[in-house]
Scaffold this motif. Structure first.
Motif, PDB file in Angstrom:
ATOM      1  N   UNK A   9     -48.070  23.830  52.050  1.00 21.40           N
ATOM      2  CA  UNK A   9     -48.968  24.405  53.061  1.00 21.40           C
ATOM      3  C   UNK A   9     -48.681  25.892  53.178  1.00 21.40           C
ATOM      4  N   UNK A  10     -49.691  26.734  53.022  1.00 21.28           N
ATOM      5  CA  UNK A  10     -49.522  28.174  53.134  1.00 21.28           C
ATOM      6  C   UNK A  10     -49.356  28.554  54.600  1.00 21.28           C
ATOM      7  N   UNK A  11     -48.245  29.225  54.916  1.00 20.24           N
ATOM      8  CA  UNK A  11     -47.980  29.639  56.295  1.00 20.24           C
ATOM      9  C   UNK A  11     -48.380  31.084  56.544  1.00 20.24           C
ATOM     10  N   UNK A  12     -48.129  31.964  55.590  1.00 23.06           N
ATOM     11  CA  UNK A  12     -48.512  33.361  55.753  1.00 23.06           C
ATOM     12  C   UNK A  12     -48.425  34.069  54.415  1.00 23.06           C
ATOM     13  N   UNK A  13     -48.998  35.264  54.363  1.00 22.72           N
ATOM     14  CA  UNK A  13     -48.950  36.090  53.156  1.00 22.72           C
ATOM     15  C   UNK A  13     -48.294  37.416  53.498  1.00 22.72           C
ATOM     16  N   UNK A  14     -47.475  37.930  52.587  1.00 19.29           N
ATOM     17  CA  UNK A  14     -46.841  39.229  52.763  1.00 19.29           C
ATOM     18  C   UNK A  14     -46.628  39.845  51.394  1.00 19.29           C
ATOM     19  N   UNK A  15     -46.771  41.164  51.327  1.00 19.44           N
ATOM     20  CA  UNK A  15     -46.559  41.838  50.049  1.00 19.44           C
ATOM     21  C   UNK A  15     -45.090  42.142  49.810  1.00 19.44           C
ATOM     22  N   UNK A  16     -44.281  42.181  50.866  1.00 18.34           N
ATOM     23  CA  UNK A  16     -42.862  42.509  50.730  1.00 18.34           C
ATOM     24  C   UNK A  16     -41.983  41.337  51.159  1.00 18.34           C
ATOM     25  N   UNK A  17     -40.938  41.095  50.402  1.00 21.27           N
ATOM     26  CA  UNK A  17     -39.983  40.052  50.763  1.00 21.27           C
ATOM     27  C   UNK A  17     -39.237  40.401  52.045  1.00 21.27           C
ATOM     28  N   UNK A  18     -39.007  41.690  52.267  1.00 21.09           N
ATOM     29  CA  UNK A  18     -38.236  42.118  53.433  1.00 21.09           C
ATOM     30  C   UNK A  18     -38.948  41.810  54.748  1.00 21.09           C
ATOM     31  N   UNK A  19     -40.257  41.561  54.691  1.00 17.19           N
ATOM     32  CA  UNK A  19     -41.012  41.266  55.910  1.00 17.19           C
ATOM     33  C   UNK A  19     -41.070  39.774  56.209  1.00 17.19           C
ATOM     34  N   UNK A  20     -40.434  38.963  55.368  1.00 16.76           N
ATOM     35  CA  UNK A  20     -40.545  37.513  55.500  1.00 16.76           C
ATOM     36  C   UNK A  20     -39.252  36.921  56.052  1.00 16.76           C
ATOM     37  N   UNK A  21     -39.394  36.032  56.990  1.00  9.16           N
ATOM     38  CA  UNK A  21     -38.278  35.238  57.492  1.00  9.16           C
ATOM     39  C   UNK A  21     -38.544  33.774  57.161  1.00  9.16           C
TER      40      UNK A  21
END
Length: 280
Positions: A9-21
């Motif tokens: 299940x897709x929870x969110x999209x981000x271009x940078x790994x540093x913005x992901x928790x």
């Protein structure tokens, strides 16, 4: 017990790994990040032990960034950005390598490089100034919101140290404000710092500030009023259309907005008085 593809299940999209928790795993769920190439990043990849901040470790990461690609390169950029956030001075030697990534890499790698550069620029803008020209190439409306915000932050930091290096950012920032940037406050901060030294460069884009004053809320109006107040000292007529709005805001509850409106009125009122006297 669904097949793996159906169980994702897709929870969110981000271009940078540093913005992901990544959330901790539970008995029935686990969480993973996939990039566009299908590489998976787990909790240990993104949230491992804090990196040591010695120069040797930075050199190792730089070697990896230059000699690898894919997952290995992105993780090295992530770890470098983590170090830069807490100890930017240790990462000064990384600036040329990070700048190179802006020229040659795919958007996701450029985004990671911009994150690291933004952390360094916060404390050492003079060191990041040589990268200004390459950072400016990112200031276009089609850039993803995360790297765009980092690029604007870098420009604002450089403008505080050496506004001459980012004069070419003015029309680009004006376009972003017109199109609706996710980092409006930083963009206006950058323009204000450039205007302090080069008002003639910023004066032509006053329509963008007027739009913000007319359509924005009190918080959004503070920055544009500050810039227009600064410009009106050199070009008294530039803010004449905002005088009625500025007068109304003299009673604003937000003290910064009230102060900036008063600052704009000071030179503008003098001009208006002169015009009235001449007509009479």
């Amino acid at each position: 017990m669904s097949p793996p593809g159906e169980a994702l299940t897709l929870l969110r999209h981000s271009l940078t790994l540093s913005a992901i928790t990544i959330r901790p795993a539970t008995e029935f769920e686990d969480f993973v990040v996939y990039d566009q190439h299908g590489h998976g990043y787990g909790h240990d990849d993104l949230h491992g032990l804090p990196e040591a901040t010695d120069p040797d470790r930075v050199d190792e990461l730089l070697d990896t960034i230059q000699s690898s690609d894919g997952k290995e390169q992105r993780l090295a950029l992530l770890r470098l950005a983590t170090i830069a956030e807490t100890d930017p001075e240790t990462c000064l030697s990384a600036i040329p390598v990070l700048t190179t990534q802006l020229k040659t890499s795919e958007p996701s790698v450029q985004a990671e490089a911009l994150t690291a550069l933004s952390h360094i620029a916060d404390e050492h803008p003079e060191q990041v100034t040589p990268a200004a020209e390459d950072v400016l190439t990112v200031l276009i409306p089609t850039t993803d919101s995360e790297p765009l915000a980092d690029a604007i932050s870098i420009v604002a930091a450089i403008a505080d140290h050496n506004p001459d290096a980012v004069i070419d950012a003015v029309p680009k920032l004006a376009t972003l404000l017109q199109d609706g940037s996710p980092a409006d406050a930083k963009a206006i901060t950058a323009l204000q710092r450039i205007a302090a030294s080069y008002p003639n460069t910023v004066a032509p884009i006053t329509p963008q500030f007027l739009t913000y004053i007319e359509d924005g809320d009190d918080t959004q109006r503070i920055g544009p009023f500050a810039v227009l107040g600064m410009l009106s000292k050199e070009y008294p007529h530039v803010a004449e259309d905002t005088i009625p709005t500025a007068i109304e805001l003299l009673d604003a509850t937000h003290y910064k907005l009230c102060a900036n409106a008063a600052g704009l009125l000071a030179p503008s009122t003098i001009v208006s008085t002169k015009i009235i006297i001449m007509v009479t």
